[in-house]
Design an enzyme around this catalytic site. Structure first.
Site: not given
Ligand code: 5GP
Ligand code: ZN
Length: 109
Positions: A94, A101
């Site tokens: 996911g 992060h």
């Molecule tokens: P992943 O799915 O890669 O673990 O999580 C990426 C996270 O980044 C998601 O929860 C999404 O909502 C968050 N996200 C995506 N774009 C941005 C953004 O421009 N700013 C912030 N603060 N969060 C973001």
């Protein structure tokens, strides 16, 4: 710093974010699409693609990310109630943003 990495741009303050913690090596900011009442992303400032690219020398940094999670939990009043720290890795895990992060979520039962 990678220009095409969203989180590198946030770390460089070239893209906006609601920062809740910063130290020399780590930035934590609110997730823009929160999946829980409190949803913070804890990000090492140095670019690492994902958990799948973690090197032995990164382990202290990852441990410090978890200590930031602990601090956020205490600050938000969730130390005893509890919270979740998670890390999505790779397409089937996911992961959407390929800069390592940790998701800190709290307040969702
Ligand atoms: P992943 O799915 O890669 O673990 O999580 C990426 C996270 O980044 C998601 O929860 C999404 O909502 C968050 N996200 C995506 N774009 C941005 C953004 O421009 N700013 C912030 N603060 N969060 C973001
Ligand atoms: Zn990056």
């Amino acid at each position: 710093m990678s220009q095409d990495c969203l989180f590198c741009r946030i770390v460089a303050r070239e893209s906006p974010a609601e920062v809740v913690h910063e130290d020399a090596d780590i930035l934590a900011f609110k997730d823009i699409y929160p999946k829980a009442p409190i949803h913070v992303l804890i990000v090492p400032k140095r670019h690492i693609d994902s958990l799948a690219r973690l090197a032995a020398e990164d382990t202290e940094l990852v441990g410090r990310c978890l200590l930031v999670a602990r601090t956020l939990g205490e600050r938000a009043g969730y130390a005893e109630r509890g919270y979740r720290v998670s890390c999505n890795c790779g397409p089937e895990g996911g992961q959407v943003v390929y800069h390592l992060h940790f998701h800190f979520t709290a307040g969702r039962r």
